[in-house]
Design a protein around this motif. Structure first.
Motif, PDB file in Angstrom:
ATOM      1  N   LYS A  40      27.714   1.966 -11.022  1.00  0.00           N
ATOM      2  CA  LYS A  40      28.519   0.758 -11.242  1.00  0.00           C
ATOM      3  C   LYS A  40      29.293   0.371  -9.987  1.00  0.00           C
ATOM      4  CE  LYS A  40      30.883   2.705 -14.600  1.00  0.00           C
ATOM      5  NZ  LYS A  40      30.339   4.084 -14.648  1.00  0.00           N
ATOM      6  N   THR A  41      30.033   1.356  -9.442  1.00  0.00           N
ATOM      7  CA  THR A  41      30.852   1.070  -8.268  1.00  0.00           C
ATOM      8  C   THR A  41      29.984   0.661  -7.082  1.00  0.00           C
ATOM      9  OG1 THR A  41      32.565   2.585  -9.019  1.00  0.00           O
ATOM     10  CG2 THR A  41      32.546   2.051  -6.678  1.00  0.00           C
ATOM     11  N   THR A  42      28.850   1.322  -6.938  1.00  0.00           N
ATOM     12  CA  THR A  42      27.950   0.976  -5.831  1.00  0.00           C
ATOM     13  C   THR A  42      27.465  -0.462  -5.971  1.00  0.00           C
ATOM     14  OG1 THR A  42      27.282   3.296  -5.811  1.00  0.00           O
ATOM     15  CG2 THR A  42      25.925   1.765  -4.574  1.00  0.00           C
ATOM     16  N   PRO A  80      39.444  -2.778  -6.995  1.00  0.00           N
ATOM     17  CA  PRO A  80      38.695  -1.533  -6.819  1.00  0.00           C
ATOM     18  C   PRO A  80      39.073  -0.477  -7.852  1.00  0.00           C
ATOM     19  CG  PRO A  80      40.401  -1.734  -5.145  1.00  0.00           C
ATOM     20  CD  PRO A  80      40.419  -3.007  -5.929  1.00  0.00           C
ATOM     21  N   GLN A  81      38.115   0.411  -8.091  1.00  0.00           N
ATOM     22  CA  GLN A  81      38.347   1.505  -9.035  1.00  0.00           C
ATOM     23  C   GLN A  81      39.456   2.430  -8.538  1.00  0.00           C
ATOM     24  OE1 GLN A  81      34.812   3.844  -9.679  1.00  0.00           O
ATOM     25  NE2 GLN A  81      35.743   5.087 -11.262  1.00  0.00           N
ATOM     26  N   GLU A  82      39.403   2.763  -7.233  1.00  0.00           N
ATOM     27  CA  GLU A  82      40.474   3.563  -6.643  1.00  0.00           C
ATOM     28  C   GLU A  82      41.618   2.618  -6.308  1.00  0.00           C
ATOM     29  OE1 GLU A  82      40.080   6.776  -6.300  1.00  0.00           O
ATOM     30  OE2 GLU A  82      37.913   6.908  -6.669  1.00  0.00           O
ATOM     31  N   LEU A 156      35.891  -6.420 -11.558  1.00  0.00           N
ATOM     32  CA  LEU A 156      36.858  -5.428 -12.031  1.00  0.00           C
ATOM     33  C   LEU A 156      36.149  -4.100 -12.231  1.00  0.00           C
ATOM     34  CD1 LEU A 156      38.551  -7.638 -14.784  1.00  0.00           C
ATOM     35  CD2 LEU A 156      39.427  -7.154 -12.508  1.00  0.00           C
ATOM     36  N   ASP A 157      36.532  -3.086 -11.451  1.00  0.00           N
ATOM     37  CA  ASP A 157      35.863  -1.786 -11.547  1.00  0.00           C
ATOM     38  C   ASP A 157      36.756  -0.828 -12.319  1.00  0.00           C
ATOM     39  OD1 ASP A 157      34.096   0.223 -11.275  1.00  0.00           O
ATOM     40  OD2 ASP A 157      34.132   0.312  -9.080  1.00  0.00           O
ATOM     41  N   GLU A 158      36.438  -0.621 -13.574  1.00  0.00           N
ATOM     42  CA  GLU A 158      37.187   0.271 -14.464  1.00  0.00           C
ATOM     43  C   GLU A 158      38.697   0.074 -14.338  1.00  0.00           C
ATOM     44  OE1 GLU A 158      35.725   4.095 -15.125  1.00  0.00           O
ATOM     45  OE2 GLU A 158      33.755   3.714 -14.263  1.00  0.00           O
ATOM     46  N   PRO A 159      39.190  -1.120 -14.655  1.00  0.00           N
ATOM     47  CA  PRO A 159      40.598  -1.419 -14.399  1.00  0.00           C
ATOM     48  C   PRO A 159      41.554  -0.800 -15.413  1.00  0.00           C
ATOM     49  CG  PRO A 159      39.550  -3.306 -15.413  1.00  0.00           C
ATOM     50  CD  PRO A 159      38.474  -2.284 -15.210  1.00  0.00           C
TER      51      PRO A 159
HETATM   52 MG   LIG Z   1      32.786   3.866 -10.224  1.00  0.00          MG
END
Ligand SMILES: [Mg+2]
Ligand SMILES: Nc1ncnc2c1ncn2[C@@H]1O[C@H](COP(=O)(O)OP(=O)(O)OP(=O)(O)O)[C@@H](O)[C@H]1O
Lengths: 309, 401
Positions: A40-42, A80-82, A156-159
């Protein structure tokens, strides 16, 4: 608004993203549902222009990301997720900085900043350095920073990771509001409930590929009308296949040694008949459940594993 | 372009608002200016008394004359008898006059005076002392010759014994030594044949060059590695800025930090010079045209080096320690602590390849050698080239995404 075609990315041996294609319309929320390491993030990083894809293309508003990166990125709001914040600055200063990068100045910037602080519920702590915030507060600011320039495509990455239930409900409301205001939203998550409740459309992703895609209803329909019967016990794949064969109306969704996922036609009679057929087949069972089909079952059917290991 | 400045200005504000940086930027450098002004006006010059103890195992009038000759050459020479020398540990270099020195000289027998160096003696200091010691010997011999010819002894002629010399004659020799010498030789140990930059003209540019490299490397690598870890560097690349532009913005911010540091020092030392505080009368204003291009190129060069260091390391702590090491080594080798001209050849060549070395060369060309803008051209171009190289390597090692 967003068109992704055949995106691929490999890291050494790992095919992190492998031929992914989908599209997101303005005003819609598109969910990318998958477990850890699904890619997902990629995928998001390639759409955001952070890493170049090995192959495939990304178009935003008809613009090719590879050809006009700056124009595409101006339309993007990336969360970002991070968490990525300036810890020494306050929430206001963070918003001012990121807004300034997009050319916002003076009154326009101040108004946007205050509106966002209200939106994510940080107005009363806005003058404190971010260092002092709780994890959930940082998450919310992390979201706000991606929205400062009113992007038309929001990634939105895993917000919602690490925030309390009330804040999560608020945040999901914020996301719905963004779509209502006309933005296209790409939302990744490994929470089924979130995907089911929030997204207009979903793609189920694992090992870098999309296994199924469509509205929540159409995806559930893949499991068939009726209920899902889950069996666990000391039986082999062949035993349970034979039992399904002999019964009437039962349909195998996913068969394995020790576990089976079966579709049962609608109606009381269907469940009763199915249980009887299973019982008479002499399978050694330790657990039997009957429930309405959900995406978890679909995921299991598609990938052969649970969404959360 | 505007967002690039936005990033750079933001970084500069961040740097200036950190308390540790204030100390570096404003307080420490001024302390160093005072310190180095004092140090550089001393060692290497020819008008300061150098301590040189003497062991006098002879005790006759020629050894007494030789010691007087040393004193005339501005050595501070406490005298130890052979017995006293036994119980004394000499920590610095000293002269040893052998027993029977007077008798052997009068008897025209060859004789040695030993200069004993110790491990703690420092080279350039010894060089200066060495030159003066030779002068003392030459003058001693010429006084001996004058004394001998006044006595009517035939030249090189028959050997005397100390008993042949009466009290008046002995006194006459000591008087000759005490006469001010008619020729004054000023010795300086310049490796290039040019005058060595000294005093404030060495220490003030030196401190400036040192503090720019320290501030930029330490502040820069610390903040860049922190941004790498906290994800803001990556986030910057999701804005319309490309990864390359992000790094350009960061480099610009660090360059501005260097310029701020340089400006603080220039203004402060200019004020000191105008009011003659701490004995400095050095002013920047006559040299600014030549100094500015050198300093701008130098600030860019060390900013690019900061980028490179941040790319090599992961945590701010690692980067900061490496930055300290780099900063100190570059300052010392590049000639900001003492002039390159007094360093041994090998080190001088290394020093002249470093950014700090080129900055010092440029500043000396303009300030000490009065070459103006012309003297700034080569150092400026070299600094830009080295900086460009650092940037190319740094922008590959520092991963934004
Ligand atoms: Mg991810
Ligand atoms: N920079 C990288 N170098 C090597 N492998 C990577 C890199 N980034 C991701 N991967 C690998 O690619 C795969 C997909 O990772 P990705 O981060 O996209 O997953 P994800 O779906 O976002 O997972 P999560 O839910 O844990 O965030 C993983 O196997 C991961 O180890």
């Amino acid at each position: 608004m967003l068109q992704v075609q055949n995106l691929t990315k490999t890291f050494g041996e790992i095919r992190a993203v492998d031929g992914v294609s989908f599209g997101v319309e303005a005003g819609r929320i598109f969910g990318l549902l998958g477990p850890n390491g699904a890619g997902k993030t990629t995928t998001i990083a390639m759409i955001a222009g952070l890493i170049p894809p090995a192959s495939g293309s990304v178009h935003v508003d008809g613009l090719d990301l590879a050809a006009r990166p700056a124009d595409v990125k101006r339309r993007l709001g990336v969360v970002p997720q991070e968490i990525a914040l300036y810890e020494d600055l306050t929430a206001r200063e963070n918003l001012d900085f990121w807004g300034g990068i997009y050319g916002l100045r003076g009154k326009a910037l101040a108004a946007r900043r205050d509106a966002l602080l209200d939106l994510v519920g940080l107005a009363d702590r806005a003058r404190e350095p971010v260092r002092n915030y709780s994890g959930g507060m940082k998450r919310r600011l992390n979201l706000a920073l991606g929205l400062v320039h009113k992007p038309t495509l929001i990634l939105l990455d895993e917000p919602t990771v690490g925030i309390d239930p009330q804040a999560r409900i608020n945040l999901l409301d914020v996301v719905r509001g963004l779509a209502r205001d006309g933005a296209a939203v790409l939302y990744t998550t490994h929470y089924l409930e979130e995907a089911e409740n929030l997204c207009d459309e979903l793609a189920i992703m694992d090992h870098g590929t999309i296994h199924a895609q469509g509205t929540v209803e159409s995806l559930k329909a893949e499991l068939g009308e009726g209920s899902v019967l889950t069996l666990q016990g000391a039986f082999s794949r062949e035993d349970v296949a034979a039992a399904v064969e002999r019964s009437t109306g039962l349909r195998a969704l996913e068969l394995d040694d020790g576990r089976a996922l079966l579709n049962v036609p609608r109606g009381r009679a269907g469940v009763g008949a199915a249980l009887e057929a299973i019982y008479t087949s002499g399978l050694h069972l330790t657990d039997v459940t009957v429930k309405e089909p959900n995406l978890e079952d679909l995921f299991l059917k598609l990938t052969g594993r649970e969404l959360r290991d | 372009m505007r967002s690039l400045w936005h990033v750079a200005a933001h970084d500069l504000r961040q740097h200036l608002s950190e308390r540790a940086n204030i100390f570096f930027l404003f307080l420490m450098p001024l302390g160093f200016v005072f310190f180095f002004s004092l140090v550089n006006s001393g060692g290497g010059g020819s008008d300061v008394a150098v301590s040189l103890p003497v062991i006098d195992r002879d005790g006759d009038f020629l050894s007494e004359g030789f010691i007087a000759q040393l004193t005339a050459e501005r050595f501070q020479s406490p005298v130890y008898t052979a017995a006293a020398a036994e119980t004394t540990t000499f920590t610095a270099r000293h002269v040893d006059i052998p027993e029977g020195f007077t008798a052997r000289v009068l008897g025209t027998e060859p004789t040695d005076i030993t200069l004993r160096a110790t491990a703690t003696s420092n080279t350039d200091y010894d060089l200066a002392a060495g030159v003066r010691l030779h002068l003392a010997q030459v003058r001693f011999l010429s006084n001996l010759w004058r004394w001998s010819s006044e006595r009517g002894d035939p030249p090189l002629g028959p050997s005397l014994s100390p008993a042949d010399v009466d009290a008046a004659s002995r006194q006459r020799f000591l008087d000759l030594v005490a006469e001010p010498s008619r020729v004054t030789v000023t010795a300086e140990n310049a490796g290039t044949g040019r005058p060595v930059p000294r005093g404030a003209r060495q220490s003030i540019p030196g401190v400036l060059v040192m503090f720019v490299v320290m501030t930029v490397l330490i502040g820069g690598s610390e903040s860049l590695t922190r941004e790498k870890l906290q994800g803001t560097l990556r986030r910057l690349a999701t804005t319309p800025l490309s990864a390359r532009q992000v790094l350009l913005g960061k480099t610009l911010g660090l360059t501005l930090l260097g310029i701020t540091q340089a400006a603080v020092l220039i203004v402060a030392t200019e004020v000191l010079g105008r009011f003659g505080v701490a004995g400095t009368d050095f002013l920047w204003t006559p040299f600014l045209v030549g100094v500015l291009p050198v300093l701008l190129a130098y600030c860019f060069c060390v900013a690019a080096l900061g980028l490179l260091i941040s790319g090599l390391l992961r945590t701010p702590q690692q980067a900061e320690s490496l930055a300290w090491l780099f900063g100190l080594a570059l300052s010392a080798l590049g000639g900001s602590w003492w002039p390159l001209e007094i360093m041994p050849d090998g080190m001088r060549i290394v020093g002249q390849l470093l950014p700090t070395g080129w900055a010092m060369t440029g500043l000396h060309n303009v300030i000490t050698y009065g070459q103006g803008l012309a003297g700034a051209v080569v150092p400026t171009v070299m600094l830009l080239l080295i900086g460009g190289l650092f940037w190319l390597v740094g922008s590959r090692t520092l991963r934004v995404t």
